[in-house]
Write a protein that holds these residues in place. Structure first.
Motif, PDB file in Angstrom:
ATOM      1  N   LEU A  89       0.815  -1.217   0.000  1.00 54.01           N
ATOM      2  CA  LEU A  89       0.000   0.000   0.000  1.00 54.01           C
ATOM      3  C   LEU A  89       0.847   1.264   0.000  1.00 54.01           C
ATOM      4  CD1 LEU A  89      -2.938  -0.937   2.379  1.00 54.01           C
ATOM      5  CD2 LEU A  89      -3.114  -0.265  -0.013  1.00 54.01           C
ATOM      6  N   ARG A  90       2.088   1.130   0.392  1.00 53.61           N
ATOM      7  CA  ARG A  90       2.991   2.281   0.367  1.00 53.61           C
ATOM      8  C   ARG A  90       3.992   2.179  -0.772  1.00 53.61           C
ATOM      9  NH1 ARG A  90       0.690   1.677   4.983  1.00 53.61           N
ATOM     10  NH2 ARG A  90       0.326   3.462   6.360  1.00 53.61           N
ATOM     11  N   GLY A  91       3.786   1.229  -1.658  1.00 52.35           N
ATOM     12  CA  GLY A  91       4.566   1.170  -2.886  1.00 52.35           C
ATOM     13  C   GLY A  91       5.887   0.442  -2.791  1.00 52.35           C
ATOM     14  N   TYR A  92       6.214  -0.153  -1.655  1.00 52.28           N
ATOM     15  CA  TYR A  92       7.511  -0.817  -1.524  1.00 52.28           C
ATOM     16  C   TYR A  92       7.639  -1.991  -2.493  1.00 52.28           C
ATOM     17  CZ  TYR A  92       8.667   1.644   2.839  1.00 52.28           C
ATOM     18  OH  TYR A  92       8.979   2.593   3.778  1.00 52.28           O
ATOM     19  N   ILE A  93       8.855  -2.219  -2.963  1.00 55.28           N
ATOM     20  CA  ILE A  93       9.184  -3.395  -3.770  1.00 55.28           C
ATOM     21  C   ILE A  93       9.619  -4.502  -2.815  1.00 55.28           C
ATOM     22  CG2 ILE A  93      10.704  -4.341  -5.542  1.00 55.28           C
ATOM     23  CD1 ILE A  93      11.122  -1.423  -6.507  1.00 55.28           C
ATOM     24  N   PRO A 137      -0.067   8.242   2.031  1.00 57.79           N
ATOM     25  CA  PRO A 137      -0.564   6.954   2.529  1.00 57.79           C
ATOM     26  C   PRO A 137      -2.052   6.942   2.844  1.00 57.79           C
ATOM     27  CG  PRO A 137       0.832   8.033   4.179  1.00 57.79           C
ATOM     28  CD  PRO A 137       0.996   8.788   2.903  1.00 57.79           C
ATOM     29  N   ARG A 138      -2.588   8.040   3.317  1.00 57.44           N
ATOM     30  CA  ARG A 138      -4.020   8.062   3.635  1.00 57.44           C
ATOM     31  C   ARG A 138      -4.876   7.971   2.378  1.00 57.44           C
ATOM     32  NH1 ARG A 138      -5.323  12.754   7.948  1.00 57.44           N
ATOM     33  NH2 ARG A 138      -7.432  12.236   7.220  1.00 57.44           N
ATOM     34  N   LEU A 139      -4.404   8.555   1.281  1.00 52.70           N
ATOM     35  CA  LEU A 139      -5.158   8.461   0.034  1.00 52.70           C
ATOM     36  C   LEU A 139      -5.046   7.057  -0.562  1.00 52.70           C
ATOM     37  CD1 LEU A 139      -4.421  11.890  -1.687  1.00 52.70           C
ATOM     38  CD2 LEU A 139      -6.168  11.280  -0.004  1.00 52.70           C
ATOM     39  N   ALA A 140      -3.859   6.457  -0.458  1.00 51.01           N
ATOM     40  CA  ALA A 140      -3.687   5.089  -0.951  1.00 51.01           C
ATOM     41  C   ALA A 140      -4.588   4.128  -0.178  1.00 51.01           C
ATOM     42  CB  ALA A 140      -2.228   4.661  -0.829  1.00 51.01           C
ATOM     43  N   LEU A 177      -9.381  17.717  -6.182  1.00 46.98           N
ATOM     44  CA  LEU A 177     -10.488  16.993  -5.559  1.00 46.98           C
ATOM     45  C   LEU A 177     -10.064  15.627  -5.034  1.00 46.98           C
ATOM     46  CD1 LEU A 177     -13.550  16.922  -4.947  1.00 46.98           C
ATOM     47  CD2 LEU A 177     -13.886  15.957  -7.234  1.00 46.98           C
ATOM     48  N   THR A 178      -9.199  14.933  -5.756  1.00 44.56           N
ATOM     49  CA  THR A 178      -8.748  13.600  -5.318  1.00 44.56           C
ATOM     50  C   THR A 178      -7.270  13.597  -4.949  1.00 44.56           C
ATOM     51  OG1 THR A 178      -8.317  12.947  -7.603  1.00 44.56           O
ATOM     52  CG2 THR A 178     -10.488  12.394  -6.694  1.00 44.56           C
ATOM     53  N   GLY A 179      -6.723  14.762  -4.647  1.00 45.50           N
ATOM     54  CA  GLY A 179      -5.324  14.819  -4.248  1.00 45.50           C
ATOM     55  C   GLY A 179      -4.367  14.369  -5.327  1.00 45.50           C
ATOM     56  N   GLY A 180      -4.827  14.297  -6.565  1.00 45.08           N
ATOM     57  CA  GLY A 180      -3.959  13.888  -7.662  1.00 45.08           C
ATOM     58  C   GLY A 180      -3.798  12.387  -7.793  1.00 45.08           C
ATOM     59  N   LEU A 181      -4.536  11.601  -7.017  1.00 48.90           N
ATOM     60  CA  LEU A 181      -4.331  10.150  -7.057  1.00 48.90           C
ATOM     61  C   LEU A 181      -5.095   9.474  -8.184  1.00 48.90           C
ATOM     62  CD1 LEU A 181      -2.944   7.789  -5.580  1.00 48.90           C
ATOM     63  CD2 LEU A 181      -5.058   7.481  -4.294  1.00 48.90           C
ATOM     64  N   VAL A 182      -6.366   9.815  -8.352  1.00 44.24           N
ATOM     65  CA  VAL A 182      -7.194   9.206  -9.396  1.00 44.24           C
ATOM     66  C   VAL A 182      -8.029  10.296 -10.048  1.00 44.24           C
ATOM     67  CG1 VAL A 182      -7.353   6.892  -8.399  1.00 44.24           C
ATOM     68  CG2 VAL A 182      -8.934   8.654  -7.642  1.00 44.24           C
ATOM     69  N   PRO A 183      -8.447  10.104 -11.309  1.00 47.44           N
ATOM     70  CA  PRO A 183      -9.298  11.107 -11.962  1.00 47.44           C
ATOM     71  C   PRO A 183     -10.729  11.041 -11.463  1.00 47.44           C
ATOM     72  CG  PRO A 183      -8.860   9.285 -13.459  1.00 47.44           C
ATOM     73  CD  PRO A 183      -8.039   9.030 -12.246  1.00 47.44           C
ATOM     74  N   LEU A 184     -11.328  12.200 -11.271  1.00 46.50           N
ATOM     75  CA  LEU A 184     -12.733  12.322 -10.878  1.00 46.50           C
ATOM     76  C   LEU A 184     -13.116  13.786 -11.034  1.00 46.50           C
ATOM     77  CD1 LEU A 184     -15.223  10.828  -9.464  1.00 46.50           C
ATOM     78  CD2 LEU A 184     -14.441  11.977  -7.383  1.00 46.50           C
ATOM     79  N   ALA A 185     -14.320  14.020 -11.493  1.00 51.49           N
ATOM     80  CA  ALA A 185     -14.826  15.392 -11.583  1.00 51.49           C
ATOM     81  C   ALA A 185     -16.251  15.434 -11.051  1.00 51.49           C
ATOM     82  CB  ALA A 185     -14.790  15.891 -13.026  1.00 51.49           C
ATOM     83  N   VAL A 186     -16.606  16.587 -10.498  1.00 54.83           N
ATOM     84  CA  VAL A 186     -17.975  16.809 -10.033  1.00 54.83           C
ATOM     85  C   VAL A 186     -18.442  18.154 -10.569  1.00 54.83           C
ATOM     86  CG1 VAL A 186     -19.488  17.130  -8.060  1.00 54.83           C
ATOM     87  CG2 VAL A 186     -17.638  15.447  -7.942  1.00 54.83           C
TER      88      VAL A 186
END
Length: 813
Positions: free
Chosen positions: A182-186, A350-353, A623-632
């Protein structure tokens, strides 16, 4: 940031829990590496407990015949055998004045500095290994109290997870693995003891094999003997056994696997530029100008305000390395454009992930028409009743991104206009919009049609429908706030001057007070006269006003005079408004707040500053902190009622397969929760104080004041630079217009003026250091003669000052 060296293979060791044998298995790895004639560096950043039980001493003691190749080190040591954060606190409570609890940044810098020091000893003739062993489990606190997964994340080191072989160990091992992901570690390998009774390995091996993760079981160590010599002998015999080839390849086989993972990563990074050039079609890029592999920016990871980029294909910089500084193949690069304006809280928050994972696990994606789910419902209620729609909006319509959100807004407004005026058939097709020259609302065809013909983003099918005013703009020149008037407006003023000094930035954005000035009258007369002439010509029936409030981003970071936009809205609606309260008048007003909304400019929405609310507004990006696309798209009740009918064909027949995507909605909700917390932070208060220190109490209210995260003295100095035409800032945004006779989008003057930002400074330049202590360069984009930079809403003030220093140096270069 992340460090990667060709001849120093580094792995970080996390434990699924405390007391799972992490130090024993790390010691076995160290010994196996030394047995392969490798120099081995072992780092225990934090050690707690008696010195005689210290892990670094244990590793050295049982390093085997090649112990001379093993170099252990501990950075922070505490006596009490408890969690690091508690051990540090107890040391301070005990009166140890020399104890200082380091910040996460200082802690990570110490670890990174040691890694770079050890990299000096690696060479082509003798490739080396390094193991960084953490304390306790994956979420055990560091010295500051931050969970280890988050504290170590800026280093982004490839990971070994030591699994739990005890009762309940299957669950704790899988949970720890998922926390790492969840934090992207390999995660390159999982090691655990082979327990004959619980046999966790028998379950975990196929479980992780399906996920492509290498798992190795190691025989458990012998029981500890009371006699020191006897205990040493049995422990030595144990390490001699497990560090050699054996069942499942043993620990020595794990070392070979880790070496292979390292080489694979190097090879993949090295091949990515060529593969990209052969396969990818980039947006907004003329591929004729990007044909060298060194021109491809390979992003290995991202965290907070930084990319970590692979520079193996770059030409070596004369300032990037010295004889005392090894060259990492990865380097930090500040994301100076906030990744096309999407970032608000930094990368990989991390909170957005976790929010994304939470919704993905609960819903995946579900159909939305006539349905509902909590993430979408809560987001709609938040935006309508408490957020940018408070006081005027009644409905929230979900779509995919800013451009599609604007398509929805245009449909809403044009239908409302058509219904009110009884337009049918071909008459509806002839409607146009009113806007500002230089505007941009996205790259879908309908959004492009809402921009003028001269726009550089248009295409073969573009058919501009409407009229666009040339707007007055605000900028700071030579330390003075100036409104630049288009010639047609300047000619209507008594002075006839195109540049009007307004005294201060705060006065310029005090729209209510400026409404009674002569310039407001000039604006009102100019707009009214122009619209009347358009009506007489009959070329366009204008059905909606579409504006980017305050700042037109893609058009060149044009800070539009807020007074002009306010007067434009008033004229379009009629003064006083010709319709009943809560209804739209004249023509519906659309605010495109995709770029400027949700605190990009320091305010949640532009409406309070302009003193008017729209009938429709669009929100995305932050709106989504840059993590995923979304519009309202938010709409007033009057707009909504225009689609209310017994006929289905009168409904808003517009939608997307991923409408109200639960993942996007949940991430948006979490983003807004985080913003609610940080907008009252000390960093925000300090930034406001620098800009509003001399303002009145009324002006200090965030809905009525203009301020910036960029320092006012820096902005003033920039505006006086010989290379700069003008500068402007608000919130996170800084726009610098370079002096250039051939100004415009096609100009390369801004790119040329700041080219040295791509260079990396000397090691140890703390003013320009990224997390981890490494010097960084800046990834930035330009709009012709305009260079712009954007901070996150939680960018540390020290990093903002560092950026200012870099920009200033680049202009003097």
């Amino acid at each position: 940031m992340s460090l990667l060296f060709k001849n120093l293979r580094i792995h970080q060791v996390f434990g699924a829990n405390t007391d799972v044998g992490k130090t024993l298995l790390t010691a076995a790895l160290v010994r196996a590496s030394a047995a392969k004639e490798k120099q081995v560096f072992y780092l225990k950043p934090v050690s707690t407990g008696p010195l005689e039980d210290a892990d670094d001493a244990h590793v050295k003691r049982f390093a085997g015949p090649n112990a001379k190749l093993v170099h252990p080190r501990c950075l922070f040591r505490f006596d009490e055998p408890v969690s690091p954060h508690l051990a540090a606190t107890m040391a301070i409570d005990a009166g140890k004045k020399e104890v200082v609890i380091p910040s996460d940044e200082a802690f990570v810098n110490s670890v990174a500095s040691h890694i770079r020091q050890m990299a000096l000893y690696a060479s082509d003739a003798r490739p080396s290994h390094m193991y960084v062993e953490t304390a306790g489990g994956v979420h055990s606190p560091t010295l500051s109290g931050t969970t280890q997964l988050d504290a170590y994340r800026p280093l982004f080191l490839p990971t070994i997870l030591v699994g739990d072989s005890r009762l309940g160990g299957i669950s704790s091992t899988i949970s720890a693995y998922e926390s790492l992901l969840l934090r992207g570690y390999i995660v390159d390998a999982i090691l655990l003891f082979r327990d004959a009774y619980y046999r966790n390995f028998e379950y975990l091996n196929p479980y992780f094999a399906e996920r492509g993760v290498h798992v190795t079981a190691v025989e458990p160590p012998p029981d500890k003997q009371r006699d020191f010599d006897q205990n040493f002998a049995t422990t030595e015999k144990y390490y001699a056994s497990v560090a050699q080839e054996g069942r499942d390849g043993g620990v020595a086989g794990v070392v070979d696997h880790l070496d292979a993972c390292h080489q694979k990563r190097l090879a993949e990074l090295d091949s990515m530029p060529r593969r990209t050039l052969d396969t990818v079609w980039w947006p907004f890029v003329q591929h004729e100008h990007v044909q060298r592999e060194s021109d491809v920016n390979v992003i290995d990871s991202a965290h907070a305000d930084f990319f970590t980029i692979f520079n193996g294909k770059k030409q070596p910089s004369t300032t990037s390395t010295t004889k005392t500084t090894p060259s990492s193949l990865l380097q930090p690069q500040l994301d100076g454009s906030a990744s096309w304006w999407t970032q608000a809280l930094g990368h990989a928050h991390p909170r957005l992930a976790l929010a994304a994972a939470r919704a993905a696990g609960r819903y995946g994606h579900v159909m939305f028409p006539t349905a509902t789910h909590l993430p979408a419902l809560k987001l709609a209620e938040r935006l309508v009743h408490e957020g940018p729609g408070k006081g005027w909006a009644s409905r929230a319509f979900f779509s995919d991104d800013g451009s599609t959100g604007m398509e929805v807004a245009l449909k809403m407004a044009l239908r409302a206009f058509s219904s009110r005026h009884g337009l049918q058939g071909a008459d509806r097709k002839k409607l146009g919009v009113l806007g500002l020259r230089g505007s941009y609302h996205g790259d879908t065809i309908g959004a492009m049609d809402a921009c003028e013909d001269a726009g550089v983003y248009t295409c073969e099918w573009h058919n501009a429908k409407g009229f666009w005013f040339d707007p007055p703009s605000v900028a700071i020149r030579k330390g003075k706030t100036v409104v630049r008037l288009p010639a047609a407006i300047a000619a209507r003023t008594e002075e006839g001057a195109e540049d009007v000094e307004t005294g201060s930035l705060s006065w310029t954005y005090d729209v209510e007070k400026r409404l009674v000035t002569p310039l407001a009258g000039v604006y009102r007369d100019y707009i009214s006269t122009t619209l009347e002439k358009l009506r007489e010509k009959g070329e366009h029936r204008l059905a909606a006003l579409v504006v980017e409030p305050l700042v037109m981003g893609a058009g060149g970071m044009i800070f539009v005079d807020p007074l002009f936009q306010r007067v434009l809205v008033d004229v379009v609606r009629g003064t006083p408004a010709s319709s009943s309260a809560g209804d739209w008048s004249g023509m519906p007003v659309i605010f495109d707040e995709v770029f400027v909304g949700l605190y990009r400019l320091g305010q949640e929405t532009t409406s309070p500053l302009l003193g008017v609310a729209p009938d429709v507004s669009v929100h995305a990006k932050i709106l989504t902190g840059g993590l995923v696309p979304l519009a309202v798209t938010l709409a007033s009740d009057a707009i909504f009622k225009a689609f209310w009918s017994e006929k289905k064909t009168d409904a808003l027949l517009h939608g997307h397969s991923y409408t109200a995507h639960a993942v996007g909605c949940e991430v948006a909700n979490e983003t807004l929760r985080i913003l609610d917390g940080i907008k009252g932070s000390e960093a925000w208060a300090e930034a406001k104080g620098r800009w509003l220190g001399g303002a009145t109490e009324d002006a200090k209210d965030e809905t009525a004041a203009v301020w910036s995260f960029w320092d006012p003295s820096f902005v003033d100095a920039l505006s006086r630079s010989e290379a700069v035409e003008e500068v402007m800032t608000m919130g996170t945004v800084l726009a610098i217009k370079i002096k250039d006779e051939g100004a415009g989008y096609a100009s390369t003057s801004a790119q040329s003026a700041l080219v040295s930002l791509a260079e990396v400074g000397q090691q140890g330049e703390q003013l320009t250091a990224a997390p981890g202590g490494a010097p960084y360069n800046v990834h930035y984009r330009t709009l012709g003669d305009v260079a712009y930079f954007m901070l996150s809403l939680n960018t540390p003030p020290s990093l903002a000052r560092s950026m200012e220093d870099k920009i200033w140096r680049a202009l003097l270069h």
